[in-house]
Design an enzyme around this catalytic site. Structure first.
Site, PDB file in Angstrom:
ATOM      1  N   GLU A 130       0.822  -1.220   0.000  1.00  0.00           N
ATOM      2  CA  GLU A 130       0.000   0.000   0.000  1.00  0.00           C
ATOM      3  C   GLU A 130       0.851   1.264   0.000  1.00  0.00           C
ATOM      4  O   GLU A 130       0.358   2.347  -0.316  1.00  0.00           O
ATOM      5  CB  GLU A 130      -0.964   0.008   1.200  1.00  0.00           C
ATOM      6  CG  GLU A 130      -1.912  -1.175   1.155  1.00  0.00           C
ATOM      7  CD  GLU A 130      -3.051  -1.089   2.139  1.00  0.00           C
ATOM      8  OE1 GLU A 130      -3.471   0.035   2.490  1.00  0.00           O
ATOM      9  OE2 GLU A 130      -3.539  -2.152   2.571  1.00  0.00           O
ATOM     10  N   LYS A 156       3.277   3.746   7.229  1.00  0.00           N
ATOM     11  CA  LYS A 156       4.135   2.616   6.853  1.00  0.00           C
ATOM     12  C   LYS A 156       5.250   3.104   5.919  1.00  0.00           C
ATOM     13  O   LYS A 156       6.408   2.682   6.045  1.00  0.00           O
ATOM     14  CB  LYS A 156       3.322   1.513   6.162  1.00  0.00           C
ATOM     15  CG  LYS A 156       2.362   0.766   7.056  1.00  0.00           C
ATOM     16  CD  LYS A 156       3.029  -0.010   8.181  1.00  0.00           C
ATOM     17  CE  LYS A 156       3.811  -1.211   7.702  1.00  0.00           C
ATOM     18  NZ  LYS A 156       4.314  -2.022   8.853  1.00  0.00           N
TER      19      LYS A 156
HETATM   20  N1  LIG Z   1      -2.675  -7.894   6.860  1.00  0.00           N
HETATM   21  C1  LIG Z   1      -2.176  -7.677   5.641  1.00  0.00           C
HETATM   22  O1  LIG Z   1      -2.822  -7.989   4.628  1.00  0.00           O
HETATM   23  C2  LIG Z   1      -0.789  -7.068   5.484  1.00  0.00           C
HETATM   24  C3  LIG Z   1      -0.256  -7.011   4.205  1.00  0.00           C
HETATM   25  C4  LIG Z   1       1.049  -6.500   4.052  1.00  0.00           C
HETATM   26  C5  LIG Z   1       1.752  -6.068   5.155  1.00  0.00           C
HETATM   27  N2  LIG Z   1       1.189  -6.116   6.392  1.00  0.00           N
HETATM   28  C6  LIG Z   1       2.010  -5.676   7.543  1.00  0.00           C
HETATM   29  O2  LIG Z   1       2.251  -6.812   8.343  1.00  0.00           O
HETATM   30  C7  LIG Z   1       2.362  -6.424   9.725  1.00  0.00           C
HETATM   31  C8  LIG Z   1       1.409  -7.248  10.572  1.00  0.00           C
HETATM   32  O3  LIG Z   1       0.072  -7.046  10.123  1.00  0.00           O
HETATM   33  P1  LIG Z   1      -1.150  -7.868  10.721  1.00  0.00           P
HETATM   34  O4  LIG Z   1      -2.163  -7.958   9.653  1.00  0.00           O
HETATM   35  O5  LIG Z   1      -0.658  -9.089  11.377  1.00  0.00           O
HETATM   36  O6  LIG Z   1      -1.667  -6.840  11.825  1.00  0.00           O
HETATM   37  P2  LIG Z   1      -2.446  -7.073  13.190  1.00  0.00           P
HETATM   38  O7  LIG Z   1      -3.184  -5.800  13.423  1.00  0.00           O
HETATM   39  O8  LIG Z   1      -3.184  -8.355  13.183  1.00  0.00           O
HETATM   40  O9  LIG Z   1      -1.277  -7.230  14.271  1.00  0.00           O
HETATM   41  C9  LIG Z   1      -0.503  -6.152  14.721  1.00  0.00           C
HETATM   42  C10 LIG Z   1       0.158  -6.558  16.031  1.00  0.00           C
HETATM   43  O10 LIG Z   1       0.999  -5.486  16.458  1.00  0.00           O
HETATM   44  C11 LIG Z   1       0.774  -5.275  17.857  1.00  0.00           C
HETATM   45  N3  LIG Z   1       1.069  -3.864  18.166  1.00  0.00           N
HETATM   46  C12 LIG Z   1       0.390  -2.772  17.742  1.00  0.00           C
HETATM   47  N4  LIG Z   1       0.964  -1.657  18.258  1.00  0.00           N
HETATM   48  C13 LIG Z   1       2.023  -2.068  18.993  1.00  0.00           C
HETATM   49  C14 LIG Z   1       3.000  -1.376  19.759  1.00  0.00           C
HETATM   50  N5  LIG Z   1       3.001  -0.049  19.848  1.00  0.00           N
HETATM   51  N6  LIG Z   1       3.950  -2.109  20.388  1.00  0.00           N
HETATM   52  C15 LIG Z   1       3.960  -3.466  20.305  1.00  0.00           C
HETATM   53  N7  LIG Z   1       3.043  -4.160  19.601  1.00  0.00           N
HETATM   54  C16 LIG Z   1       2.092  -3.479  18.949  1.00  0.00           C
HETATM   55  C17 LIG Z   1      -0.686  -5.627  18.076  1.00  0.00           C
HETATM   56  O11 LIG Z   1      -0.967  -5.917  19.433  1.00  0.00           O
HETATM   57  C18 LIG Z   1      -0.839  -6.830  17.160  1.00  0.00           C
HETATM   58  O12 LIG Z   1      -0.491  -8.027  17.835  1.00  0.00           O
HETATM   59  C19 LIG Z   1       2.066  -4.933   9.770  1.00  0.00           C
HETATM   60  O13 LIG Z   1       3.297  -4.245   9.849  1.00  0.00           O
HETATM   61  C20 LIG Z   1       1.358  -4.651   8.452  1.00  0.00           C
HETATM   62  O14 LIG Z   1       1.592  -3.337   8.017  1.00  0.00           O
HETATM   63  C21 LIG Z   1      -0.072  -6.607   6.591  1.00  0.00           C
END
Ligand SMILES: NC(=O)c1ccc[n+]([C@@H]2O[C@H](COP(=O)([O-])OP(=O)(O)OC[C@H]3O[C@@H](n4cnc5c(N)ncnc54)[C@H](O)[C@@H]3O)[C@@H](O)[C@H]2O)c1
Length: 326
Positions: A130, A156
């Protein structure tokens, strides 16, 4: 034996990575000792790690990646960091971007600085396609400049640029991954696939944004985690790796497939006003990770989606309490 700090390891993708690493399913991570640092925000969930609760190879530290003292304590002795922690939901970032900047930008900077101080060998910063913005035709390769449109993707993109700057300025061995949309078990039921599936399983309608013709590339979460593990093991410091190769679908087509998988008709679609600034299409060119690191997605979309729907069907006790928070 490798010591790895995994941030956000109680979230959807991070927990999949931890479970797979401890089960020996990820390349290069056999025998790793894992420290999960997770704030357990609304989307972080201990239950996501329940299947490995008795495994001796990991521990959970509940805390904030923006807490410099805590991060410094945990960083000591780590060989590598895999950084998943983030605020991740675009809609929430539209209603309030503050936490997104604090966690995604400031939190990432705290981790990077601590990793430099403790001479950590490898740092993988997990990002998203994104950050590139929206593309009508063709696909982005990694030389494409970032042009994010939502507060989420802007935060991001900011963290990606910081990660790359810490490589250039301090020599930290950072690689950045940019993945397309993930689906699979344990995804918080605010994102499209789990929201729609759990609504359908509950006999409710599904809210489809705008004309439903936005295009996304859908990748099974286990393929994403394999890609991240390959970058951790063999990615070049300072390089960005796109991770894609799923299935490009309009949101309308994905909705149709979910309706079919749940055995219900199109009358369940509720058209709602489009999300402001909604990106039309994402598409990454993932030639680099394929040719340099031998990455290939392994989960065929239809089989992966059917298994995912089955998982939500048989794990009501996991998602029912979460819907209150969604
Ligand atoms: N879901 C998707 O489709 C996707 C695609 C590409 C990249 N990403 C990236 O992958 C990563 C994980 O995404 P996800 O879908 O598992 O997200 P999610 O929201 O399920 O998980 C995020 C995790 O980060 C923790 N967190 C949030 N703020 C925090 C802080 N300040 N300190 C410590 N922990 C904290 C939360 O408790 C949670 O466990 C992210 O960086 C996201 O940008 C996600």
């Amino acid at each position: 034996m490798v010591d790895i700090l995994i941030t956000g390891g109680a979230g959807f993708i991070g927990s999949t990575f931890v479970r797979a690493a401890l089960s020996g399913e990820l390349p290069g991570l056999a025998g790793a000792r894992i420290t999960v640092l997770d704030k357990l925000t609304y989307s972080g969930n201990r239950a996501n790690l329940a299947p490995v609760a008795d495994h001796p190879g990991w521990r959970l530290v509940t805390g904030d990646i923006a807490d410099g003292d805590l991060v410094d304590t945990l960083m000591r002795g780590q060989d590598a960091v895999v950084h998943f922690a983030a605020e991740t939901h675009v809609d929430r970032s539209i209603h309030g971007g503050g936490e997104f900047v604090r966690t995604n930008v400031l939190g990432t900077q705290v981790l990077l600085e601590s990793a430099v101080r403790h001479r950590v060998d490898r740092f993988v910063h997990v990002s998203t396609d994104e950050v590139y913005g929206s593309i009508d035709l063709g696909s982005w390769d990694e030389s494409q400049p970032v042009a994010p449109n939502s507060p989420y993707s802007a935060s991001k993109a900011g963290s990606d640029l910081l990660a790359l700057a810490y490589h250039r300025t301090h020599g930290l061995a950072v690689s950045v991954t940019r993945c397309s949309n993930n689906y699979g078990p344990y995804q918080f039921p605010e994102k499209m696939v789990p929201l729609f599936v759990t609504n359908l399983l509950d006999g409710r309608p599904v809210p489809l944004y705008g004309d439903g013709r936005q295009v996304r590339d859908w990748l099974h979460v286990s393929d994403h985690c394999r890609g991240v593990a390959l970058v951790l093991a063999g990615g070049h410091p300072g390089a960005v790796y796109n991770i894609g190769g799923g299935t490009e679908l309009t949101n309308m087509e994905l909705t149709r497939r979910l309706l079919r998988a749940c055995g219900v008709g199109p009358d369940r679609i509720e058209h709602v006003a489009d999300r402001p600034g909604h990106d039309r299409r994402y598409s990454v060119d993932w030639t680099r990770i394929r040719t340099e690191l031998g990455y290939r997605p392994q989960v065929p979309f239809d089989a992966g989606l059917a298994a995912t729907v089955d998982w939500y069907r048989s794990h009501r006790s996991w998602w029912e309490p979460l819907r209150v928070a969604a």
